[in-house]
Design a protein around this motif. Structure first.
Motif, PDB file in Angstrom:
ATOM      1  N   ILE A 666       3.295  -3.779  10.497  1.00 12.36           N
ATOM      2  CA  ILE A 666       3.014  -2.534   9.689  1.00 12.36           C
ATOM      3  C   ILE A 666       3.195  -1.315  10.764  1.00 12.36           C
ATOM      4  O   ILE A 666       3.377  -0.187  10.516  1.00 12.36           O
ATOM      5  CB  ILE A 666       1.809  -2.834   9.218  1.00 12.36           C
ATOM      6  N   ASP A 667       2.453  -1.555  11.680  1.00 13.01           N
ATOM      7  CA  ASP A 667       2.278  -0.288  12.983  1.00 13.01           C
ATOM      8  C   ASP A 667       2.728  -0.902  14.280  1.00 13.01           C
ATOM      9  O   ASP A 667       2.589  -2.204  14.461  1.00 13.01           O
ATOM     10  CB  ASP A 667       0.955   0.039  12.691  1.00 13.01           C
ATOM     11  N   TRP A 668       2.689   0.100  15.050  1.00 16.94           N
ATOM     12  CA  TRP A 668       2.882  -0.440  16.414  1.00 16.94           C
ATOM     13  C   TRP A 668       1.714  -0.567  17.285  1.00 16.94           C
ATOM     14  O   TRP A 668       1.651  -1.445  18.174  1.00 16.94           O
ATOM     15  CB  TRP A 668       3.636   0.931  17.443  1.00 16.94           C
ATOM     16  N   LYS A 669       0.560  -0.322  16.618  1.00 16.21           N
ATOM     17  CA  LYS A 669      -0.698  -0.688  17.365  1.00 16.21           C
ATOM     18  C   LYS A 669      -1.253  -2.214  16.687  1.00 16.21           C
ATOM     19  O   LYS A 669      -0.596  -2.330  15.569  1.00 16.21           O
ATOM     20  CB  LYS A 669      -1.840   0.440  17.275  1.00 16.21           C
ATOM     21  N   ARG A 670      -2.065  -2.759  17.295  1.00 12.62           N
ATOM     22  CA  ARG A 670      -2.487  -3.904  16.656  1.00 12.62           C
ATOM     23  C   ARG A 670      -3.527  -3.579  15.690  1.00 12.62           C
ATOM     24  O   ARG A 670      -4.451  -2.796  16.006  1.00 12.62           O
ATOM     25  CB  ARG A 670      -3.148  -4.830  17.982  1.00 12.62           C
ATOM     26  N   LEU A 671      -3.442  -4.661  14.755  1.00 12.18           N
ATOM     27  CA  LEU A 671      -4.281  -4.297  13.468  1.00 12.18           C
ATOM     28  C   LEU A 671      -4.940  -5.804  13.325  1.00 12.18           C
ATOM     29  O   LEU A 671      -4.402  -6.640  13.189  1.00 12.18           O
ATOM     30  CB  LEU A 671      -3.577  -4.153  12.185  1.00 12.18           C
ATOM     31  N   GLU A 672      -6.288  -5.642  13.007  1.00 12.15           N
ATOM     32  CA  GLU A 672      -7.058  -6.857  12.738  1.00 12.15           C
ATOM     33  C   GLU A 672      -6.786  -7.196  11.486  1.00 12.15           C
ATOM     34  O   GLU A 672      -6.813  -8.362  11.026  1.00 12.15           O
ATOM     35  CB  GLU A 672      -8.365  -6.628  13.192  1.00 12.15           C
ATOM     36  N   THR A 673      -6.790  -6.183  10.401  1.00  7.16           N
ATOM     37  CA  THR A 673      -6.607  -6.566   8.968  1.00  7.16           C
ATOM     38  C   THR A 673      -5.587  -5.343   8.351  1.00  7.16           C
ATOM     39  O   THR A 673      -5.547  -4.178   9.115  1.00  7.16           O
ATOM     40  CB  THR A 673      -7.955  -6.169   8.199  1.00  7.16           C
ATOM     41  N   VAL A 674      -5.120  -5.857   7.173  1.00  2.53           N
ATOM     42  CA  VAL A 674      -3.945  -4.759   6.773  1.00  2.53           C
ATOM     43  C   VAL A 674      -4.881  -3.538   6.244  1.00  2.53           C
ATOM     44  O   VAL A 674      -4.191  -2.470   6.243  1.00  2.53           O
ATOM     45  CB  VAL A 674      -3.522  -5.770   5.581  1.00  2.53           C
ATOM     46  N   GLU A 675      -6.201  -3.684   5.854  1.00  2.00           N
ATOM     47  CA  GLU A 675      -6.916  -2.599   5.515  1.00  2.00           C
ATOM     48  C   GLU A 675      -7.029  -1.575   6.315  1.00  2.00           C
ATOM     49  O   GLU A 675      -7.051  -0.229   6.245  1.00  2.00           O
ATOM     50  CB  GLU A 675      -8.272  -2.876   4.754  1.00  2.00           C
ATOM     51  N   GLU A 676      -6.775  -1.789   7.537  1.00  2.00           N
ATOM     52  CA  GLU A 676      -7.010  -0.859   8.706  1.00  2.00           C
ATOM     53  C   GLU A 676      -5.984   0.361   8.470  1.00  2.00           C
ATOM     54  O   GLU A 676      -6.009   1.408   9.025  1.00  2.00           O
ATOM     55  CB  GLU A 676      -7.072  -1.317   9.999  1.00  2.00           C
ATOM     56  N   ALA A 677      -4.537  -0.215   8.130  1.00  2.00           N
ATOM     57  CA  ALA A 677      -3.697   0.707   7.976  1.00  2.00           C
ATOM     58  C   ALA A 677      -3.639   1.834   6.574  1.00  2.00           C
ATOM     59  O   ALA A 677      -3.013   2.620   6.408  1.00  2.00           O
ATOM     60  CB  ALA A 677      -2.374   0.004   7.762  1.00  2.00           C
ATOM     61  N   GLY A 678      -4.739   1.344   5.996  1.00  2.00           N
ATOM     62  CA  GLY A 678      -5.058   2.112   4.778  1.00  2.00           C
ATOM     63  C   GLY A 678      -3.903   1.678   3.479  1.00  2.00           C
ATOM     64  O   GLY A 678      -3.996   2.326   2.788  1.00  2.00           O
ATOM     65  N   ILE A 679      -3.674   0.327   3.504  1.00  2.15           N
ATOM     66  CA  ILE A 679      -2.815   0.115   2.626  1.00  2.15           C
ATOM     67  C   ILE A 679      -3.613  -0.738   1.309  1.00  2.15           C
ATOM     68  O   ILE A 679      -4.309  -1.520   1.853  1.00  2.15           O
ATOM     69  CB  ILE A 679      -1.679  -1.123   3.184  1.00  2.15           C
ATOM     70  N   LYS A 680      -3.274  -0.351   0.181  1.00  2.29           N
ATOM     71  CA  LYS A 680      -3.913  -0.816  -0.744  1.00  2.29           C
ATOM     72  C   LYS A 680      -2.875  -1.335  -1.812  1.00  2.29           C
ATOM     73  O   LYS A 680      -1.860  -0.719  -1.900  1.00  2.29           O
ATOM     74  CB  LYS A 680      -4.687   0.278  -1.495  1.00  2.29           C
ATOM     75  N   GLU A 681      -3.048  -2.341  -2.903  1.00  6.48           N
ATOM     76  CA  GLU A 681      -2.325  -2.801  -3.777  1.00  6.48           C
ATOM     77  C   GLU A 681      -1.840  -1.599  -4.802  1.00  6.48           C
ATOM     78  O   GLU A 681      -2.433  -0.743  -4.848  1.00  6.48           O
ATOM     79  CB  GLU A 681      -2.787  -3.741  -4.652  1.00  6.48           C
ATOM     80  N   GLY A 682      -0.439  -1.507  -4.925  1.00  9.83           N
ATOM     81  CA  GLY A 682       0.040  -0.527  -5.869  1.00  9.83           C
ATOM     82  C   GLY A 682       0.585   0.736  -5.043  1.00  9.83           C
ATOM     83  O   GLY A 682       1.393   1.638  -5.538  1.00  9.83           O
ATOM     84  N   ASP A 683       0.366   0.640  -3.691  1.00  7.83           N
ATOM     85  CA  ASP A 683       0.907   1.834  -2.628  1.00  7.83           C
ATOM     86  C   ASP A 683       2.579   1.646  -2.755  1.00  7.83           C
ATOM     87  O   ASP A 683       2.830   0.701  -2.824  1.00  7.83           O
ATOM     88  CB  ASP A 683       0.285   1.701  -1.525  1.00  7.83           C
ATOM     89  N   LYS A 684       3.115   2.772  -2.525  1.00  5.45           N
ATOM     90  CA  LYS A 684       4.362   2.932  -2.328  1.00  5.45           C
ATOM     91  C   LYS A 684       4.459   2.995  -0.906  1.00  5.45           C
ATOM     92  O   LYS A 684       3.659   3.683  -0.058  1.00  5.45           O
ATOM     93  CB  LYS A 684       5.102   3.906  -2.863  1.00  5.45           C
ATOM     94  N   ILE A 685       5.433   1.926  -0.359  1.00 11.46           N
ATOM     95  CA  ILE A 685       5.689   2.111   1.154  1.00 11.46           C
ATOM     96  C   ILE A 685       6.954   1.905   1.538  1.00 11.46           C
ATOM     97  O   ILE A 685       7.550   1.208   0.845  1.00 11.46           O
ATOM     98  CB  ILE A 685       4.782   1.113   1.918  1.00 11.46           C
ATOM     99  N   LYS A 686       7.784   2.647   2.632  1.00  7.26           N
ATOM    100  CA  LYS A 686       8.978   2.318   2.808  1.00  7.26           C
ATOM    101  C   LYS A 686       9.166   1.263   4.109  1.00  7.26           C
ATOM    102  O   LYS A 686       8.190   1.085   4.887  1.00  7.26           O
ATOM    103  CB  LYS A 686       9.593   3.659   3.622  1.00  7.26           C
ATOM    104  N   VAL A 687      10.280   0.483   3.708  1.00  6.50           N
ATOM    105  CA  VAL A 687      10.184  -0.692   4.619  1.00  6.50           C
ATOM    106  C   VAL A 687      11.874  -1.019   4.799  1.00  6.50           C
ATOM    107  O   VAL A 687      12.483  -0.437   4.094  1.00  6.50           O
ATOM    108  CB  VAL A 687       9.598  -2.153   3.999  1.00  6.50           C
ATOM    109  N   LYS A 688      12.032  -1.771   6.138  1.00  7.69           N
ATOM    110  CA  LYS A 688      13.379  -2.069   6.418  1.00  7.69           C
ATOM    111  C   LYS A 688      13.428  -3.583   6.181  1.00  7.69           C
ATOM    112  O   LYS A 688      12.587  -4.195   6.640  1.00  7.69           O
ATOM    113  CB  LYS A 688      13.650  -1.667   7.661  1.00  7.69           C
ATOM    114  N   LEU A 689      14.552  -4.139   5.528  1.00 11.64           N
ATOM    115  CA  LEU A 689      14.824  -5.454   5.470  1.00 11.64           C
ATOM    116  C   LEU A 689      15.340  -5.862   6.797  1.00 11.64           C
ATOM    117  O   LEU A 689      16.378  -5.643   7.227  1.00 11.64           O
ATOM    118  CB  LEU A 689      15.585  -5.948   4.577  1.00 11.64           C
ATOM    119  N   LEU A 690      14.584  -6.806   7.650  1.00 11.66           N
ATOM    120  CA  LEU A 690      15.122  -7.107   8.876  1.00 11.66           C
ATOM    121  C   LEU A 690      15.919  -8.533   8.641  1.00 11.66           C
ATOM    122  O   LEU A 690      16.603  -8.580   9.522  1.00 11.66           O
ATOM    123  CB  LEU A 690      13.751  -7.315   9.758  1.00 11.66           C
TER     124      LEU A 690
END
Length: 773
Positions: A666-690
């Motif tokens: 999700i981010d370059w910094k270490r996250l303990e929970t997904v919620e720390e990134a401010g992500i919620k269900e229904g949000d739009k987010i750009k991703v790359k298929l690795l």
């Protein structure tokens, strides 16, 4: 029971069997016709006397197809045959047009000819056999009839003419015409072609005559065996020869003089009417001794004789002086004027006027949902090109109510449909409907429909392969005379009083449809060829008038035309686009306002998207392409967060396709929970298929690769490889087991009945005593 059976063979070895005397014996005549597994029953009944006052041939031909013939149930709520289909009406007309001219002119009893399809296997085409069956039923009766006839279908397949081809053979044909004839003369022709030459058509007519002649000879033999070659006597007309001679002597020259004046239709008719009305008034004064009823009878006779006078005067004027009713030369076309887009809102519209014949025609473009479903006994299909022809009474100045569509309107519309349909591209995505409203009529309105239809189609932007024009030809030829006249662009009176009505449609490169009715005997192929070549010159003249009005189809359709885009998708994605119970496709239509249809054709999904504006179409196409798209490694998607887990979240990158966005991606910094990134269900987010797991097909996503890496970011140390596991030492071979000792025999259990007292207590209290509480 005197059953007579006769058989005739076609050139390809197939046989047609005629049987009479077995069924429907109370009719005046009946027969069963069989070809392969196709069976038709034809019957004919005639009244003994004519209805008083009848001065025409009251013939009714009815061809019907039973659904049971093909092992099918009729559609609809009642599940039984209803009113005649267009196909049944067209076949009835084909038979009627051949039989009608062969009844005696003074025979006016009601005659009913019925032909029923009783069995059909879908191999042979029954409509080509209906005329043969109907004529045979007449041959088996004593009803007055000039001579036997028959009908055949002629198709050209691979350059060869084939008589009565099968349904399967017709798929390869470039010519399809029905020919009705006696053993000596052609009586009727109707069909369609793929731009063939006039010489090719004459070749087809010659092939038809060769096949029809033995069919007529068979009927003559059958009639003699049955004794029906001697026809019944009748007296349906009372003629006054003195009155006939008086009318001819007194009225011929005045009629001839009016014929030469080149008056318009209504002025000419008024002049003709005045002549006979003045004569009847004068006759009534001279015969005051006659009663009112007797004078009415004489007036009816006078009208009949006067019709013959008008016919003779018109024909002699053309043959002797070359002067037609409107003053034209025999090969001259009436003045033409055309206009496109006279109406603002139809998708295409036109007016075509030729002399006193005028058609106002519209063209409407629709989607696949507008297709017409054909549910005939032997044809269950969909039509993408429709043509409807309307002939209201006011177009001829008649003061009467307008009723439903009649057989004539269906027949004329079908001819125009045949002439135009071959020029609509097969891959054209629209359903097309052309409607011709005849506003004036004096001459061929069906050919005016073809011309106006071409203009309306091009005005609507339909990419026609080539424009089509049509013309009606006539013929004047008296029996026993070598002199004849072929007439171009005939008037209504020239059709009624002449010997031929021959319509042809075509492009600059060949014929596309034809219809011909002949009333005279001995029409040679030389006359027919002249009529065809004169018609070609007339069609080319009319075609120039059309192209001068609009040279080619409009490049842009009108704003009110629904836009249609057609794409193909893999077969396996059809279900995904439709969704369970149509849920997905219905939601897409609701969201975008577009109409979406899907068909599987040749293993490919054909998707048609239509809407009144580009935005709706683009929105629907985007949704469809998203469903059928295959995710590609390295592509960037804007996905929707569907669910959040402790180890990351699942993101829908395409409809129905979810991938895991691990918490570490999700981010370059270490996250303990997904919620720390401010992500919620229904949000739009750009991703790359690795990555796509080759075994499970799961998608590995990353968001952090799309954001800038911090300058102080330190890569995590890579884990040491565990190394390879040491190989196991071989266990060696296991020693073989020795033979097992036999098990001791089990003691037999006491028989239940013999030791019941050992297993069951005597009563419930005994059992309680034995229990240890």
């Amino acid at each position: 029971m005197n059953v007579i059976t006769k058989t005739i063979s076609l050139a390809d070895g197939r046989t047609i069997t005629i049987e009479t005397g077995k069924v429907a014996k109370q009719c005046d005549g009946s027969c069963m016709l069989r070809m392969g597994n196709t069976v038709l029953l034809a019957t004919v009944c005639a009244a003994k006397d004519a209805v008083p006052g009848t001065d025409f041939m009251p013939l009714q031909v009815d061809y019907r197809e039973q659904y049971a013939a093909a092992g099918r149930f009729p559609g609809g709520f009642t599940k039984r045959e209803g009113k005649a289909s267009d196909n049944e009406i067209l076949t009835s007309r084909l038979v009627d047009r051949v039989l009608r001219p062969l009844f005696p002119s003074n025979f006016h009893a009601e005659v009913y000819v019925n032909v029923m399809l009783l069995s059909a296997d879908g191999v042979d085409q029954p409509d080509a056999l209906a005329g043969f069956a109907a004529s045979t039923a007449l041959a088996c009766s004593d009803i007055p009839f000039e001579c036997p006839i028959s009908e055949v279908r002629v198709a050209r397949i691979g350059g060869e003419y084939v008589i009565n081809p099968t349904f399967e053979q017709m798929k390869e044909a470039d010519m399809d015409i029905m020919v009705g004839a006696s053993a000596e003369n052609i009586m009727m022709v109707e069909g369609e072609m793929k731009e063939v030459s006039e010489q090719d058509m004459i070749g087809a007519l010659k092939a038809a005559m060769e096949a029809i002649k033995p069919m007529c000879e068979l009927q003559t033999e059958l009639s003699k065996e049955l004794g029906t070659d001697v026809k019944r006597e009748y007296d349906h007309e009372i003629n006054d020869e003195d009155l006939r001679k008086q009318i001819n002597d007194e009225l011929y020259q005045p009629v001839y003089d009016i014929t030469k004046q080149a008056l318009d239709k209504h002025a000419r008719q008024d002049a003709f009417d005045k002549i006979i009305e003045d004569f009847k008034a004068k006759y009534a004064e001279a015969h005051s001794d006659l009663s009112e009823d007797e004078l009415e009878e004489k007036a009816a006779e006078a009208d009949r004789y006067y019709h013959d006078v008008m016919r003779d005067a018109m024909r002699r004027c053309i043959l002797d002086e070359g002067i037609r009713l409107d003053g034209r030369k025999t090969d001259e076309i009436r003045p033409i004027w055309c206009e496109v887009s006279p109406l603002p809102m139809p998708h295409g519209s036109s007016i075509f006027t030729r002399g006193e014949t005028q058609s106002l025609t519209t063209c409407t473009l629709g989607t696949k949902l507008d297709e017409k479903m054909v549910d005939d006994v032997l044809d269950k299909s969909y039509m993408r090109f429709l043509l409807h022809y309307n002939f209201p009474p006011f177009c001829t100045g008649e003061a009467k109510a307008q009723r439903g569509v009649g057989r004539r309107e269906i027949g004329h519309g079908h001819l125009a449909w045949r002439g135009l349909k071959g020029q609509i591209p097969e891959d054209y995505p629209y359903t097309v409907r052309v409607v011709s409203q005849i506003l004036e009529s004096n001459g061929s309105s069906s050919m005016a429909t073809v011309c106006a239809g071409t203009l309306a189609l091009m005005d609507a932007g339909v990419p026609m392969k080539k424009p089509v024009s049509g013309i009606a030809m006539g013929l004047i030829k008296n029996p026993g005379e070598e002199k004849y006249a072929v007439l171009s662009d005939i008037l209504g009176d020239e059709d009624h009083l002449g010997d031929m009505d021959f319509k042809t449609t075509g492009t600059k490169d060949g014929l596309t449809a034809t219809q011909m009715d002949i009333k005279c005997d001995g029409l040679s192929f030389e006359i027919l060829e002249k009529a065809l070549m004169q018609a070609k010159a007339g069609r080319e003249h009319i075609l120039k008038c059309l192209t001068d009005t609009i040279a080619e189809p409009r490049a842009e359709m009108k704003p009110q035309v629904p836009r249609i885009v057609q794409i193909e998708i893999p077969k396996e994605f059809i279900g995904a686009v439709i969704g369970p119970g149509g849920k997905i496709i219905q939601q897409m239509q609701e969201d975008t306002g577009a109409t979406i249809t899907i068909d599987e054709v040749d293993g490919v999904g054909k998707v048609q998207v239509s809407a009144p504006n580009k935005e709706s179409i683009d929105g629907a196409l985007a949704k469809i392409r998203a469903i059928v798209a295959i995710p590609e490694v390295g592509e960037i998607y804007e996905g929707t967060v569907r669910s959040i887990m402790p180890y990351g979240c699942f993101v829908e990158i395409l409809p129905g396709k979810d991938g895991l966005l691990h918490i570490s991606e999700i981010d370059w910094k270490r996250l303990e929970t997904v919620e720390e990134a401010g992500i919620k269900e229904g949000d739009k987010i750009k991703v790359k298929l690795l990555e796509i797991d080759p075994k499970t097909g799961k998608y590995k996503l990353s968001h952090r690769v799309l954001i800038e890496k911090p300058a102080d970011y330190q890569e995590r140390p890579e884990r040491r490889p565990r190394g390879e596991r040491p190989e196991r030492r071989p266990r060696g071979e296991r020693p073989e087991r020795g033979e097992r000792r036999p098990r001791p025999e089990r003691r037999p259990r006491p028989d239940f009945n013999e030791s019941q007292e050992n297993h069951e207590p005597k009563d419930f209290n005994d059992s309680l005593d034995k229990m240890d509480f």
